[in-house]
Design an enzyme around this catalytic site. Structure first.
Site, PDB file in Angstrom:
ATOM      1  N   ARG A 105      30.992 -23.015 -20.145  1.00  0.00           N
ATOM      2  CA  ARG A 105      30.540 -22.257 -18.974  1.00  0.00           C
ATOM      3  C   ARG A 105      29.576 -21.144 -19.356  1.00  0.00           C
ATOM      4  NH1 ARG A 105      28.223 -23.039 -15.321  1.00  0.00           N
ATOM      5  NH2 ARG A 105      29.660 -24.797 -15.088  1.00  0.00           N
ATOM      6  N   LYS A 140      13.036  -5.162 -12.668  1.00  0.00           N
ATOM      7  CA  LYS A 140      14.085  -5.537 -11.712  1.00  0.00           C
ATOM      8  C   LYS A 140      14.874  -6.713 -12.275  1.00  0.00           C
ATOM      9  CE  LYS A 140      11.324  -3.847  -7.842  1.00  0.00           C
ATOM     10  NZ  LYS A 140      10.573  -4.197  -6.619  1.00  0.00           N
ATOM     11  N   LYS A 172       4.578   6.520 -10.607  1.00  0.00           N
ATOM     12  CA  LYS A 172       4.823   5.919  -9.299  1.00  0.00           C
ATOM     13  C   LYS A 172       4.619   6.962  -8.196  1.00  0.00           C
ATOM     14  CE  LYS A 172       7.002   2.310  -9.042  1.00  0.00           C
ATOM     15  NZ  LYS A 172       6.605   0.924  -8.737  1.00  0.00           N
ATOM     16  N   GLU A 202       0.214   4.322  -9.851  1.00  0.00           N
ATOM     17  CA  GLU A 202       0.326   3.544  -8.615  1.00  0.00           C
ATOM     18  C   GLU A 202      -0.448   4.209  -7.490  1.00  0.00           C
ATOM     19  OE1 GLU A 202       4.299   2.003  -7.196  1.00  0.00           O
ATOM     20  OE2 GLU A 202       3.914   3.512  -5.645  1.00  0.00           O
ATOM     21  N   ASP A 224      -0.459  -1.053  -4.879  1.00  0.00           N
ATOM     22  CA  ASP A 224       0.837  -1.358  -4.295  1.00  0.00           C
ATOM     23  C   ASP A 224       0.744  -1.700  -2.815  1.00  0.00           C
ATOM     24  OD1 ASP A 224       3.695  -1.557  -4.470  1.00  0.00           O
ATOM     25  OD2 ASP A 224       3.811   0.322  -3.356  1.00  0.00           O
TER      26      ASP A 224
END
Length: 284
Positions: A105, A140, A172, A202, A224
C-alpha cells in the site's frame, strides 16, 4: 533500461518512506499477513497500470519494498518520465509474499500520486508546444512531500519553482502592502538582498508593472490573475527585459492561449494541489 532522470539519493528519500511505513504498520505490524500467509511463501508480483500516464515514484516504491525486506528483488520496467498504457507492467517484485504484501500500500500510494502529478504536468506541457513557455509548479504541495512532488513535475516535463522560502525573494501582494508599496519594497531589496539572490515581484495591474520597470531591482515579474489580452500587453511592455511568469486561474483549457502571449513561464498550483492519483495495482 537507462532511467530518463537521475535518481535522488535514497538517503534523502528514506525518511519519507519510513514515516509512511510506520504509519501503515501501526503498533503491531501487518497482522493479516502474519495470520494467513505461511512463512517461506514466495511469489512474483507486478505493479500494473490500470490507465495511461507518465511514470514517477518508482524509486520510492522500491525503497518501501527494500525497507520491509532487503531480500526482495525489484525490477523496474518503466523508468521515471516514461509513458505507459493501461495494462503495462511498471515493475516486478519477487520474494517473500508476506514482505510484498506489507509494503504494497505504501509503495502504491507514492507511485499512484506521483504518477498522477507527472501525468497532469505532461498534459499542461503539451498545451505549450510550439512556444517557448515553460510550465512550472508552486509551493502548494502536500506537507512533507514537496521534494518528491516537485520531482514528479520534472518527470512530466515541467519545471520547478521555489522549493522553500529561502530559495529566492518572491515579493507578493501582501509584502507590497506591508512594506508601503512597490517603490519601498524594491528599494529594500536593492539595499539588503544578496547579489546572488534572484528577485521576483507580483503585480496584477499594468500600472504596477510600469512602476516595477521604472524602479528596477527585479529579475522576474509574476503577472497574477491577468486576462489574456492584458498578458499580451505586459509582454509587449517588458520587451524581453525581465522574465515573465503568468499565474492564477491557469486551467488546462487556457494554457495554449496564455503560452501564445509570449510569457516565459506559467505557474500552475493544480499540478500538486488538485491532482488525481493514478490507478495502479499490484497483482500476484
Amino acid at each position: 533500461m537507462t532511467p530518463a532522470f537521475p535518481p535522488l539519493p535514497d538517503l534523502i528519500l528514506e525518511p519519507l518512506v519510513r514515516a509512511a511505513l510506520d504509519e501503515d504498520l501501526g503498533t503491531y505490524g501487518d497482522i493479516t499477513t502474519r495470520t494467513v500467509i505461511p512463512a517461506g511463501t514466495r511469489y512474483k508480483a507486478r505493479i500494473r497500470a490500470r490507465e495511461a500516464g507518465i511514470v514517477s515514484g518508482m524509486q520510492l516504491a522500491a525503497i518501501a519494498f527494500r525497507l520491509i525486506d532487503p531480500a526482495l528483488v525489484l525490477r523496474v520496467h518503466c523508468p521515471d518520465g516514461a509513458p505507459f498504457g493501461p495494462g503495462d507492467t511498471l515493475a516486478e517484485i519477487e520474494g517473500e509474499a508476506a514482505s510484498i504484501l506489507s509494503a504494497e500500500r505504501v509503495a502504491l500510494n507514492f507511485a499512484g500520486r506521483l504518477c498522477g502529478i507527472a501525468t497532469l504536468t505532461a498534459a499542461f506541457v503539451a498545451e505549450t508546444r510550439g512556444t517557448r513557455t515553460r510550465i512550472t509548479c508552486t509551493r502548494k504541495t502536500t506537507p512533507g512531500l514537496r521534494l518528491v512532488e516537485k520531482q514528479a513535475v520534472l518527470h512530466g516535463g515541467g519545471f520547478n519553482h521555489r522549493f522553500s522560502l529561502s530559495d529566492a525573494i518572491l515579493i507578493k501582494d501582501n509584502h507590497i502592502a506591508a512594506a508601503g508599496g512597490i517603490a519601498p519594497v524594491l528599494a529594500a531589496v536593492k539595499a539588503r538582498a544578496s547579489h546572488m539572490m534572484r528577485v521576483e515581484i507580483e503585480v496584477d495591474r499594468l500600472e504596477q508593472l510600469a512602476e516595477v520597470l521604472d524602479q528596477g531591482g527585479a529579475d522576474v515579474v509574476l503577472l497574477d490573475n491577468m486576462d489574456t489580452p492584458t498578458l499580451r500587453k505586459a509582454v509587449a511592455m517588458v520587451s524581453g527585459r525581465l522574465v515573465l511568469e503568468a499565474s492564477g486561474n491557469m486551467r488546462l483549457d487556457r494554457i495554449a492561449e496564455v503560452a501564445a502571449t509570449g510569457v516565459d513561464y506559467i505557474s500552475v498550483g493544480a499540478l500538486t494541489h488538485s491532482v488525481r492519483t493514478l490507478d495502479l495495482g499490484l497483482d500476484f
